[in-house]
Design an enzyme around this catalytic site. Structure first.
Site, PDB file in Angstrom:
ATOM      1  N   GLU A   1      65.346  29.775  39.195  1.00 46.79           N
ATOM      2  CA  GLU A   1      65.001  28.785  38.438  1.00 46.79           C
ATOM      3  C   GLU A   1      63.658  27.926  38.719  1.00 46.79           C
ATOM      4  O   GLU A   1      63.297  27.923  39.892  1.00 46.79           O
ATOM      5  CB  GLU A   1      65.966  27.766  38.964  1.00 46.79           C
ATOM      6  CG  GLU A   1      65.763  26.217  38.253  1.00 46.79           C
ATOM      7  CD  GLU A   1      65.272  26.258  37.067  1.00 46.79           C
ATOM      8  OE1 GLU A   1      64.576  25.513  36.403  1.00 46.79           O
ATOM      9  OE2 GLU A   1      66.100  26.899  36.157  1.00 46.79           O
ATOM     10  N   ALA A   2      62.796  28.068  37.661  1.00 47.39           N
ATOM     11  CA  ALA A   2      61.601  27.259  38.257  1.00 47.39           C
ATOM     12  C   ALA A   2      61.509  25.932  38.478  1.00 47.39           C
ATOM     13  O   ALA A   2      60.641  25.476  39.225  1.00 47.39           O
ATOM     14  CB  ALA A   2      60.885  27.301  36.641  1.00 47.39           C
TER      15      ALA A   2
ATOM     16  N   HIS B   1      67.714  19.938  19.699  1.00 46.24           N
ATOM     17  CA  HIS B   1      68.916  20.752  19.607  1.00 46.24           C
ATOM     18  C   HIS B   1      68.206  22.232  19.010  1.00 46.24           C
ATOM     19  O   HIS B   1      68.866  22.795  18.196  1.00 46.24           O
ATOM     20  CB  HIS B   1      69.757  20.105  18.736  1.00 46.24           C
ATOM     21  CG  HIS B   1      70.678  19.135  19.311  1.00 46.24           C
ATOM     22  ND1 HIS B   1      71.524  18.404  18.649  1.00 46.24           N
ATOM     23  CD2 HIS B   1      70.713  18.605  20.482  1.00 46.24           C
ATOM     24  CE1 HIS B   1      72.165  17.520  19.383  1.00 46.24           C
ATOM     25  NE2 HIS B   1      71.737  17.692  20.647  1.00 46.24           N
TER      26      HIS B   1
ATOM     27  N   ALA C   1      70.995  28.913  24.186  1.00 42.90           N
ATOM     28  CA  ALA C   1      70.784  28.812  22.840  1.00 42.90           C
ATOM     29  C   ALA C   1      69.925  29.327  22.044  1.00 42.90           C
ATOM     30  O   ALA C   1      69.972  29.683  20.615  1.00 42.90           O
ATOM     31  CB  ALA C   1      70.504  27.362  22.548  1.00 42.90           C
TER      32      ALA C   1
ATOM     33  N   PRO D   1      75.026  21.091  20.349  1.00 45.35           N
ATOM     34  CA  PRO D   1      75.203  22.627  21.000  1.00 45.35           C
ATOM     35  C   PRO D   1      75.337  22.789  22.518  1.00 45.35           C
ATOM     36  O   PRO D   1      75.636  23.911  22.601  1.00 45.35           O
ATOM     37  CB  PRO D   1      73.828  23.015  20.536  1.00 45.35           C
ATOM     38  CG  PRO D   1      72.728  22.093  20.564  1.00 45.35           C
ATOM     39  CD  PRO D   1      73.551  20.744  20.150  1.00 45.35           C
TER      40      PRO D   1
END
Length: 616
Positions: A76-77, A552, A586, A597
């Protein structure tokens, strides 16, 4: 981070515990550092997950819980929001307000990456700020998922087959009417949830303001019907929005506090690499993904190292960064890769294309009941009470995210010049797919109000009532600006770019918001855009200059069949032209389901985890 909280709990109970180290009930020492990989040291794992967001953490947890004892790295950045932004992302009310009015402007922080679009022709050439959404909101419709299954030609994605996955992710907490005004009478469908659901808590928070019931009455007067919640495959009508808030502590729940911690507790073989940027995915001569080159930034020293994957690399970096990582790794449009001197691994012209986002029509209204305005404006008495309510009883303004009703309906088109084309486009969507969503919020952007009205007086309160377009025709794109993931990608959602079809939807939604507002007893005036914007020309100019979006975006690594040249992944999220690589976020959606979403991202990760564990 679960051991961090465990240590605090033990200390509070009087146990001997150092921060990040504790002896559990079985007498075993648990150390926080055991959950983390060592930056700068090459390592090998069964699965490497790029991105510790909703999809990445969910799939990590499900793999970690499997009896096969897979080793998993989550890269994870960013870091943990609990320690990177004070309490602003833990406290629900602060978090949503922070999203609306960020104090240092449109810049990257330790909990978010600032992106700006290229100038958008449909928005009068404006460059629009892009930030990640935070609320759960509700699920899609049954028809939208059946359309998904038809588009990708796989029954795996029909509503009947994915509905259990929606339930699997969450634990639902019913309204607590000792803290929420019982007259709100929130309606929901208990069958939309499972008593044995997953680790993510969703609820209605512990606060709703007095505008809720009058807004429901306004919806009814405008011809809209009430439905039992937004989580059971029905979105035509109005209901109260759920949010990822754990009402026991009145704090935000997230994929990190739920799934990542669950996975870390389930397996000592899950290792987390925070503050670590993926530079590229590596491939062998047979085009199998073999791992990732990464860079950790510690004490101002960049540490470059490699993580090797025995089984798969799972890319979950989001709608804009997943396609960027694919392209800098040699997977994408050959012409683009050639321009940046990147060796081609798989020529996929659809990488970065098909971006589908939901444009927003903004409104602000002056109300004659209290909203969150005075808290946001810093009214000392209101702020003092809000903090006291929150700390002492986990209630009040700070215990909710400021959301109220969400409303879905098929759009009502007046006799517009190009109405037949617009109607023809809208007819291509399922009958239960709403074309527009109206969202009532008790929070309002204070900086915008002050620029419009000057100082906000102590007796002024405002509401948001926005329209979100769900059936737009325009599609956008993202591309790379260099071969380095440190350089931000170039994004262009192309809102309203197709001409008349989307704009006529915006115009109709604008008129409908005013109709709903005119039926609401607590709305006393339209503050923005204001009653003087009342001709077609003036409304058109307002929309072009002020429309925004709801964060989204989907579709930039679109799922599809091998015959679809715009598709990037197959129906099980495997990237075409290579092996050992999936995209699970997504960006891989073949469409943007109506509604919000976030719930579908969790579902998607659950289903792909299911597929992986079944050997597919």
């Amino acid at each position: 981070m679960f051991l961090f909280f465990l240590a605090i709990a033990l200390a509070a109970a009087g146990a001997e515990a150092a921060l990040g180290a504790a002896v559990n009930a079985r007498g075993v020492l648990e150390i926080l550092g055991n959950s983390f990989g060592r930056p700068g040291f090459n390592a090998t794992y069964d699965y490497i997950i790029v991105g510790g967001g909703n999809a990445g953490n969910t799939i990590a947890a499900r793999l970690a819980q499997d009896p096969a004892n897979y080793s998993i790295a989550v890269v994870e950045a960013g870091s943990f929001y609990e320690i990177s932004d004070g309490n602003r992302t833990q406290v629900p009310g602060y978090n949503w307000i922070n999203t609306l009015d960020f104090p240092i402007g449109q810049v990257s922080t330790q909990t978010s990456i600032a992106l700006n679009t290229v100038p958008q022709p449909g928005y009068n050439g404006r460059s629009i700020y892009y930030l990640t959404a935070q609320t759960f909101g509700g699920g899609p419709t049954a028809g939208s998922l059946n359309k998904w299954a038809r588009d990708v030609r796989d029954e795996f994605w029909t509503w009947d087959n994915v509905y259990p996955a929606y339930k699997k992710s969450v634990t639902f907490q019913p309204p607590d009417y000792t803290k929420i005004d019982p007259s709100q009478n929130i309606s929901y469908d208990p069958s939309a949830f499972d008593d044995n659901g997953g680790p993510l808590h969703i609820s209605y928070g512990n606060y709703f303001g007095p505008s809720g019931n009058p807004m429901k009455e306004a919806m009814g007067r405008a011809g809209l019907g009430s439905i039992a919640g937004l989580n059971s495959g029905k979105l035509i009508g109005y209901s109260t929005m759920t949010a990822a808030v754990d009402i026991r502590t009145a704090t935000r729940d997230s994929s990190e506090t739920s799934f990542l911690q669950t996975g870390a507790q389930a397996s000592k073989h899950l290792k987390i690499y925070p503050n670590t940027l993926v530079k590229r995915i590596t491939f062998d001569g047979q085009k199998r993904a073999t791992g990732v080159d990464v860079q950790a930034n510690l004490a101002n020293v960049d540490l470059d190292f490699h993580l090797n994957a025995r089984k798969e690399v799972i890319l979950s970096a989001g709608v804009w960064h997943s396609p960027q990582i694919l392209m800098v790794s040699g997977v994408g449009p050959s012409e683009t890769l050639s321009q940046h001197g990147i060796n081609l691994v798989s020529d996929l012209p659809g990488v970065g294309q098909n971006a589908w986002d939901q444009p927003l029509v903004p409104f602000l209204f002056l109300a004659n009941v209290s909203t969150n305005t005075q808290f946001q404006a810093g009214n000392p008495a209101i702020v003092e009470r809000a903090i006291s309510d929150y700390l002492n009883s986990q209630s009040g303004v700070l215990s909710g995210v400021g959301t109220g009703l969400a409303v879905g309906e098929k759009i009502h088109l007046p006799p517009f010049p190009h109405g037949n084309s617009t109607k023809a486009w809208l007819s291509t969507f399922p009958s239960d797919w709403p074309d527009v969503e109206y969202v009532a919020l008790e929070n309002a952007p204070i900086s915008q109000l002050e620029s419009l009205l000057g100082n906000i007086s102590p007796d002024q309160n405002f509401l948001n009532l926005n329209a979100v377009l769900l059936s737009t025709q325009s599609r956008g794109n993202v591309t790379i600006t260099s071969a380095d993931t440190l350089d931000q990608p170039q994004i262009s959602p192309n809102w309203l770019a197709n001409g008349d079809v989307d704009f006529e939807q915006a115009l109709a939604a604008f008129m409908r918001v005013r109709e709903i507002a005119s039926n609401c007893s607590v709305i006393i005036a339209e503050a923005f855009p204001g009653p003087t914007v009342n001709t077609t020309e003036a409304i058109t100019a307002f929309l072009r200059e002020n429309m925004n979006h709801l964060f989204h975006g989907t579709g930039t690594c679109k799922m599809g069949t091998s015959r679809d040249r715009t598709a990037v992944v197959d129906s099980r999220a495997r990237v075409f032209g290579v092996t050992g690589l999936r995209v699970v976020d997504a960006s891989a959606f073949p469409l943007t389901p109506p509604g919000h979403p976030m719930s579908s991202v969790y579902m998607f990760a659950e289903k792909i985890a299911e597929s992986i564990l079944q050997g597919d």
